[in-house]
Design an enzyme around this catalytic site. Structure first.
Site, PDB file in Angstrom:
ATOM      1  N   LYS A   6     -12.553  43.041  33.728  1.00 56.92           N
ATOM      2  CA  LYS A   6     -11.771  42.867  34.956  1.00 56.92           C
ATOM      3  C   LYS A   6     -11.944  41.486  35.583  1.00 56.92           C
ATOM      4  O   LYS A   6     -11.041  40.956  36.218  1.00 56.92           O
ATOM      5  CB  LYS A   6     -12.144  43.934  35.976  1.00 56.92           C
ATOM      6  N   GLU A  27      -7.225  46.616  46.497  1.00 51.65           N
ATOM      7  CA  GLU A  27      -7.519  48.042  46.612  1.00 51.65           C
ATOM      8  C   GLU A  27      -8.353  48.423  45.407  1.00 51.65           C
ATOM      9  O   GLU A  27      -8.324  47.777  44.372  1.00 51.65           O
ATOM     10  CB  GLU A  27      -6.233  48.866  46.645  1.00 51.65           C
ATOM     11  N   SER A  86     -14.143  47.476  26.348  1.00 51.89           N
ATOM     12  CA  SER A  86     -13.751  46.934  27.656  1.00 51.89           C
ATOM     13  C   SER A  86     -14.885  46.823  28.664  1.00 51.89           C
ATOM     14  O   SER A  86     -14.856  45.945  29.517  1.00 51.89           O
ATOM     15  CB  SER A  86     -12.616  47.772  28.253  1.00 51.89           C
TER      16      SER A  86
HETATM   17  C1  LIG Z   1     -10.997  49.401  34.878  1.00 48.12           C
HETATM   18  C2  LIG Z   1     -11.420  49.651  33.509  1.00 48.12           C
HETATM   19  C3  LIG Z   1     -10.528  50.093  32.503  1.00 48.12           C
HETATM   20  C4  LIG Z   1      -9.105  50.448  32.789  1.00 48.12           C
HETATM   21  O1  LIG Z   1      -8.327  49.423  33.288  1.00 48.12           O
HETATM   22  P1  LIG Z   1      -7.227  48.687  32.402  1.00 48.12           P
HETATM   23  O2  LIG Z   1      -6.456  47.896  33.357  1.00 48.12           O
HETATM   24  O3  LIG Z   1      -6.431  49.725  31.693  1.00 48.12           O
HETATM   25  O4  LIG Z   1      -7.974  47.856  31.419  1.00 48.12           O
HETATM   26  C5  LIG Z   1     -10.996  50.225  31.220  1.00 48.12           C
HETATM   27  N1  LIG Z   1     -12.282  49.981  30.906  1.00 48.12           N
HETATM   28  C6  LIG Z   1     -13.173  49.567  31.824  1.00 48.12           C
HETATM   29  C7  LIG Z   1     -14.577  49.319  31.410  1.00 48.12           C
HETATM   30  C8  LIG Z   1     -12.787  49.391  33.155  1.00 48.12           C
HETATM   31  O5  LIG Z   1     -13.682  48.978  34.069  1.00 48.12           O
END
Ligand SMILES: *Cc1c(COP(=O)(O)O)cnc(C)c1O
Length: 616
Positions: free
Chosen positions: A312, A334, A600
């Site tokens: 993020k 938000e 992610s």
């Molecule tokens: C916020 C988050 C997501 C989901 O958000 P996307 O915008 O779909 O990427 C996925 N994995 C992690 C670790 C997150 O913090």
């Protein structure tokens, strides 16, 4: 940036093992590097270039045929007609023509004109005693006057010591048409004997260098089928469906975002922060045990190693710089689970900018550690007290704030959702993920494209970043993983593609879960980050067009997969990411398929959920 290593003589095989894009063989008797041996078998992606100095055409043709050369580099006074005739001789199996021009302090670029239509590339070398191999550079500033759009090779005395100046050069507009860096004498023990370790280091630096200095921030082909058009539409999805009062805010952003992203100073600062603050490039790790278990070559793109623990921050860094360029003094955002709130509060602290985070009252109670983080970082956390007191109510509050403070406030949206230009802007900031995957895979596997890229989709930003540079490459399969919660038909899920209908959410036309009369359904997933009733318009289009393969994974399947990754690889993934790992029970891959999973985020934030679930 491509790499050419010239002057092969004594150890071409060892050089070839480094997989440069071009290998140069000099066919000129007076050169100490003159080549007359056999060319060894080369990697598939390495092209053979023959270098000639005023050789007669039949000699050049004989060498092309004997060695199977894919390009010829002409170092003498060959005329445009000469180049053209050679090119036409090979109309069937094209041989690329590279015409060399030697530069001293100055250069008359008018000399290039007659060659414009008779060669494929230019090569700029330092004017010295011999044609090539002189060991010193010319002043690249001369290229500021480069008038053409033909791609060129930069040559002449480039060694390891030039990495820093190359880095600087590549961030400049004149580097736009630089196709490859050509090296020779500065990587030699003696003429024709190359120093392999040194070349290897140069190649690594070159690849990282380029990616770090000039992030393309979402370069794409103009007629792409899967990127946003200038109105922000992905096929039928996207656009900007906003209240009149919000129009000036989004319009200011829309008119400026691409121009700002393309400013060299913006790229430079973005890149520097991604490198020094976020810790990019993130590694791409070959998951050996996981690969053995599931019978495919599985690579993990380690976004979990970013500062703050997930992808993020790539976006919040980009947006805070954008806000600064637009002269904004205040940031709002938000957040549902608090992850985006933390990433926003982080960059506001970094820049010393006021930060207000809206969060549903219920979520504030559920996500106490993240609320504490935001407060510690100096942000104000304002509770949304209306409606279900969760994410959508926080979004309403943030929009209300933005309408009331249009001049000095920037609203940082945390995923590829919201009105145009947010989905496109966020996708561009996250596109650094696939930009890195490309060169990292090239280093490890000799090719840029995997067979599949896999990512979990909440709003879709980590997925958009991982897919970005592959969207138009049909040979790369795109797999999107959604949260099925307690099961698609359980009434408690967030499987938007499976259950969603066309509708409008957060100012964007997309697929979302809704009741028959169009009320947005409250989503559910064990993972807070996937708990969103819609998807970004890019993903709606990938689903509807069939370009992407969508798989829904339940809470139980995700938790089991997360535990398995922890114990097979020593990596505890965020529960969002665990959904992506669960596909191996659904989907067969071939033994030699390269599958890149976008990891992610890390699971520290989810430890309590894992503890409760597994009674650890
Ligand atoms: C916020 C988050 C997501 C989901 O958000 P996307 O915008 O779909 O990427 C996925 N994995 C992690 C670790 C997150 O913090």
């Amino acid at each position: 940036m491509k790499l050419k290593v010239c002057g092969m003589k004594y150890n071409p095989q060892e050089v070839a093992a480094l997989q440069p894009d071009y290998l140069g063989f000099i066919f000129w008797g007076k050169s100490p590097r003159s080549f007359d041996g056999e060319i060894p078998g080369l990697p598939e992606n390495t092209k053979k270039v023959g270098v000639f100095v005023d050789a007669p055409p039949n000699e050049i043709i004989a060498k092309i045929d004997k060695y199977g050369l894919q390009a010829v580099q002409l170092h003498g006074n060959e005329s445009p007609e000469f180049c053209k005739a050679l090119k036409q001789h090979y109309a069937q199996k094209p041989v690329k023509i590279i015409k060399v021009f030697s530069i001293k302090a100055d250069f008359d670029f008018g000399l290039l004109d007659p060659y414009e239509n008779s060669c494929d590339y230019f090569l700029f070398d330092t004017k010295g005693k011999l044609p090539g191999g002189n060991g010193y550079t010319f002043d690249w500033k001369v290229l500021q006057n480069y008038p053409a759009t033909k791609p060129y090779f930069l040559s002449g005395g480039i060694g390891l010591e030039e990495v820093e100046s190359l880095r600087e050069f590549m961030s400049r507009p004149e580097a736009k048409y630089c196709h490859a860096i050509d090296v020779n004498s500065r990587f030699e023990i003696e003429p024709g004997l190359k120093e392999i370790e040194k070349l290897k280091r140069f190649k690594e630096k070159l690849m990282k260098n380029e990616m770090n200095v000039t992030p393309s921030l979402g370069k794409r082909s103009a007629n792409s089928l899967y990127h946003a058009n200038e109105k922000g539409y992905y096929g039928e999805f996207g656009g900007a469906f906003i209240p009149e009062m919000l129009y000036p805010n989004t319009e200011e952003l829309r008119q400026n975002y691409i121009r700002i992203m393309e400013e060299p100073s913006f790229k430079q600062e973005f890149d520097q922060l991604l490198k020094d603050y976020v810790g990019r490039p993130t590694p791409m790790y070959f998951a050996d045990r996981l690969s053995k278990k599931y019978g495919a070559k599985i690579y993990l793109k380690r976004e979990d190693l970013c500062h703050t623990g997930a992808h993020k921050v790539n976006n919040t860094i980009g947006q805070i710089l954008m806000a600064k360029k637009l002269g904004k003094k205040r940031i709002i955002a938000e957040t549902g689970a608090g992850q985006h709130g933390v990433a926003t509060a982080t960059v506001c602290a970094l820049m010393g900018i006021e930060c207000v985070i809206y969060m549903g009252e219920i979520d504030i109670a559920r996500q106490a550690p993240n609320v504490a983080r935001m407060k510690m970082l100096g942000a104000k956390v304002r509770p949304a007290l209306s409606g279900s007191r969760t994410l959508k109510d926080a979004t309403n509050e943030a929009i209300r704030d933005w309408i009331n403070n249009p001049v000095d406030t920037h609203y940082i949206i945390g995923s590829v959702v919201g009105p145009h230009p947010y989905p496109d802007m966020v996708a561009r900031f996250q596109s650094v993920i696939s930009e890195e995957i490309k060169w990292q895979l090239k280093e490890k596997e000799g090719r840029e494209n995997p067979d599949y890229v896999v990512a979990c989709v909440g709003g879709g930003s980590n997925a958009a970043g991982a897919y970005y540079h592959y969207l138009d490459d049909g040979d790369v399969g795109i797999i999107a993983v959604e949260a099925a919660g307690k099961g698609i038909d359980s009434g408690e899920s967030a499987a938007t593609s499976a259950l969603g209908e066309v509708g409008i959410i957060h100012g964007s036309k997309t697929l979302l879960m809704q009741t028959q009369d169009g009320q947005i359904t409250e989503p559910y997933s064990i993972s807070a980050g996937l708990d969103y009733p819609g998807v970004g318009p890019m993903h709606a289009h990938l689903f509807r067009s069939g370009r992407g393969e969508f798989i829904s994974i339940t809470d139980d399947e995700a938790m089991t997969a997360g535990l398995e990754v922890a114990q097979l690889e020593g990596i505890i993934p965020a529960i969002e990411t665990s959904h992506a790992f669960a596909i191996f029970d659904y989907r067969e891959f071939k033994q030699d398929d390269i599958v890149v999973i976008n990891l992610s985020g890390r699971g520290d934030k989810d430890l309590q959920t894992y503890i409760d679930y597994f009674k650890l």
